[in-house]
Design a protein around this motif. Structure first.
Motif, short mmCIF file in Angstrom:
data_model
loop_
_atom_site.label_atom_id
_atom_site.label_comp_id
_atom_site.label_asym_id
_atom_site.label_seq_id
_atom_site.Cartn_x
_atom_site.Cartn_y
_atom_site.Cartn_z
N ALA A 206 56.16 -9.77 3.15
CA ALA A 206 55.29 -8.91 2.36
C ALA A 206 53.89 -8.85 2.96
O ALA A 206 53.24 -7.79 2.95
N ASN A 207 53.42 -9.96 3.52
CA ASN A 207 52.09 -9.98 4.12
C ASN A 207 52.04 -9.08 5.36
O ASN A 207 51.08 -8.34 5.55
N ILE A 208 53.08 -9.12 6.18
CA ILE A 208 53.13 -8.26 7.36
C ILE A 208 53.12 -6.79 6.96
O ILE A 208 52.41 -5.96 7.56
N LYS A 209 53.87 -6.45 5.93
CA LYS A 209 54.02 -5.05 5.53
C LYS A 209 52.74 -4.45 4.94
O LYS A 209 52.66 -3.25 4.72
N ARG A 210 51.73 -5.29 4.73
CA ARG A 210 50.45 -4.77 4.23
C ARG A 210 49.59 -4.17 5.33
O ARG A 210 48.58 -3.54 5.06
N PHE A 211 49.99 -4.38 6.62
CA PHE A 211 49.10 -4.04 7.72
C PHE A 211 49.77 -3.12 8.74
O PHE A 211 51.00 -3.10 8.87
N ARG A 212 48.93 -2.40 9.49
CA ARG A 212 49.37 -1.73 10.71
C ARG A 212 49.14 -2.71 11.85
O ARG A 212 48.08 -3.35 11.94
N VAL A 213 50.12 -2.79 12.73
CA VAL A 213 50.07 -3.81 13.79
C VAL A 213 50.07 -3.12 15.15
O VAL A 213 51.02 -2.40 15.49
N SER A 214 49.01 -3.33 15.92
CA SER A 214 48.92 -2.78 17.27
C SER A 214 49.60 -3.75 18.24
O SER A 214 50.01 -4.84 17.86
N GLU A 215 49.68 -3.34 19.51
CA GLU A 215 50.29 -4.24 20.50
C GLU A 215 49.50 -5.55 20.63
O GLU A 215 50.10 -6.63 20.56
N PRO A 216 48.17 -5.51 20.79
CA PRO A 216 47.42 -6.78 20.81
C PRO A 216 47.59 -7.56 19.50
O PRO A 216 47.71 -8.78 19.49
N GLY A 217 47.61 -6.82 18.38
CA GLY A 217 47.81 -7.47 17.10
C GLY A 217 49.18 -8.10 16.98
O GLY A 217 49.37 -9.11 16.28
N GLY A 218 50.16 -7.53 17.69
CA GLY A 218 51.50 -8.11 17.70
C GLY A 218 51.50 -9.50 18.33
O GLY A 218 52.20 -10.41 17.86
N PHE A 219 50.73 -9.66 19.40
CA PHE A 219 50.62 -10.99 20.01
C PHE A 219 49.95 -11.96 19.04
O PHE A 219 50.33 -13.14 18.96
N GLN A 220 48.96 -11.46 18.31
CA GLN A 220 48.30 -12.31 17.31
C GLN A 220 49.27 -12.69 16.20
O GLN A 220 49.30 -13.85 15.75
N LEU A 221 50.08 -11.74 15.76
CA LEU A 221 51.08 -12.01 14.73
C LEU A 221 52.08 -13.05 15.20
O LEU A 221 52.46 -13.95 14.43
N LEU A 222 52.51 -12.96 16.45
CA LEU A 222 53.45 -13.95 16.99
C LEU A 222 52.82 -15.35 16.99
O LEU A 222 53.52 -16.34 16.73
N ALA A 223 51.53 -15.43 17.28
CA ALA A 223 50.85 -16.74 17.24
C ALA A 223 50.90 -17.31 15.82
O ALA A 223 51.13 -18.51 15.63
N ASP A 224 50.69 -16.44 14.83
CA ASP A 224 50.78 -16.89 13.44
C ASP A 224 52.20 -17.34 13.09
O ASP A 224 52.40 -18.40 12.49
N LEU A 225 53.17 -16.52 13.46
CA LEU A 225 54.56 -16.83 13.11
C LEU A 225 55.05 -18.10 13.80
O LEU A 225 55.89 -18.82 13.26
N ASN A 226 54.53 -18.39 14.97
CA ASN A 226 54.88 -19.65 15.63
C ASN A 226 54.39 -20.85 14.82
O ASN A 226 55.08 -21.87 14.73
N LEU A 227 53.21 -20.71 14.22
CA LEU A 227 52.69 -21.80 13.40
C LEU A 227 53.50 -21.96 12.11
O LEU A 227 53.81 -23.08 11.70
N TYR A 228 53.86 -20.84 11.48
CA TYR A 228 54.71 -20.91 10.30
C TYR A 228 56.07 -21.53 10.64
O TYR A 228 56.62 -22.32 9.88
N TYR A 229 56.61 -21.16 11.78
CA TYR A 229 57.90 -21.71 12.20
C TYR A 229 57.80 -23.22 12.42
O TYR A 229 58.71 -23.97 12.05
N ALA A 230 56.71 -23.66 13.04
CA ALA A 230 56.52 -25.10 13.27
C ALA A 230 56.48 -25.85 11.94
O ALA A 230 57.03 -26.95 11.82
#
Length: 307
Positions: A206-230
């Motif tokens: 739901a948090n992801i779906k609140r935003f538009r994600v650019s290519e640089p922002g996609g890398f930022q999102l992956l950094a966040d998701l890696n922390l959630y996964y950990a």
């Protein structure tokens, strides 16, 4: 025989008269802590303070209430076990009651008490989980900024987790550590942590779906998701962990060039990565968060049987 049954029923009523209001009080306290914590976090997250959101006093209250709730579970369980031993040895063993007689007042009262305790435990654990998940969701709602996943082109990316993500994981970690310490190993701990994990997955989608994600922002999102996964890797079982793994894989859709997107999604579906995790519509909703999706949708939609 009737007098013996009557005494046992009185014992069960006495246990219930103590257990029911005790659970009601602790659940009410947890609800009060939830509301107070949300009010406290408003100011902290809005100000983007570097410390984890949540007033330390409220955190102590939450941990204290959780500890007392779990201790109450143990006491209620002990009381029921002692009553069960007396029932088995004195009433059934003495021939006063048949364990299979479902019409017996004694058996009905015993089942009623057991159901009341089970319901109270379920309600209390749900309150604990609600506090954890809703506060984490509140952190993300208040702290996640549009520019986190759509940064200005002039800004150089650090590719470290965003402040909102860091705050959320700090809160999740401290809360689940308390739950882990205070909950004995076994089914109760596994079920509770699994429920937190699964509900957090839906919060992240739901948090992801609140935003538009650019290519640089996609890398930022992956950094966040890696922390959630950990975090998930340390707290949930394999069945729930696959939710976080699937979301992390799907987030690659934001960093791929448009020409590769269709093949990427087809490959994900061919290995059934989203089975039991996300419906096709939910996958589409996430992919459609790409900042350039309006321009490239013709390259995806109508060419994939799942879109």
């Amino acid at each position: 025989a009737e007098a013996i049954e009557s005494v046992f029923c009185t014992l069960l009523h006495s246990i219930g008269s103590h257990v029911r209001p005790a659970f009601a009080r602790i659940v009410a306290e947890l609800k009060d802590i939830e509301q107070a914590a949300i009010a406290s976090m408003d100011a902290q997250v809005s100000a983007q303070q570097p410390q984890a959101p949540g007033d330390s006093l409220l955190r102590e209250r939450f941990n204290s209430a959780t500890q007392r709730f779990l201790e109450l579970i143990h006491l209620a369980d002990l009381a029921v076990q002692l009553a069960e031993q007396h029932y088995t040895r004195a009433l059934v063993g003495g021939g006063f009651v048949l364990a299979s007689d479902f019409l017996s007042t004694c058996n009905q009262e015993k089942r009623s008490l057991e159901r009341a305790i089970d319901d109270a435990v379920a309600q209390g654990m749900d309150s604990v989980i609600d506090v954890i998940v809703q506060q984490t969701e509140h952190i993300l709602t208040r702290g996640q900024r549009a520019e986190d996943y759509f940064p200005p082109t002039a800004v150089s990316l650090q590719l470290t987790p965003t402040l909102a993500c860091t705050h959320a994981v700090q809160f999740l970690t401290s809360s689940t550590e308390a739950m882990r310490l205070l909950t004995p190993q076994g089914t109760l701990r596994r079920v509770c942590l699994g429920e937190v994990g699964e509900r957090m997955f839906h919060v992240l989608v739901a948090n992801i779906k609140r935003f538009r994600v650019s290519e640089p922002g996609g890398f930022q999102l992956l950094a966040d998701l890696n922390l959630y996964y950990a975090w998930a890797e340390q707290n949930v079982g394999e069945e729930t962990l696959r939710f976080f793994a699937a979301l992390k894989d799907l987030a690659n859709c934001f960093i791929l060039p448009p020409k590769d997107l269709r093949g990427f999604l087809r490959e994900q579906y061919s290995r059934r990565a989203f089975d039991g995790v996300m419906r096709s519509e939910e996958v589409y909703d996430v992919v459609a968060c790409r900042a350039d999706y309006r321009e490239i949708r013709g390259q995806v939609e109508g060419h994939c049987d799942f879109m």
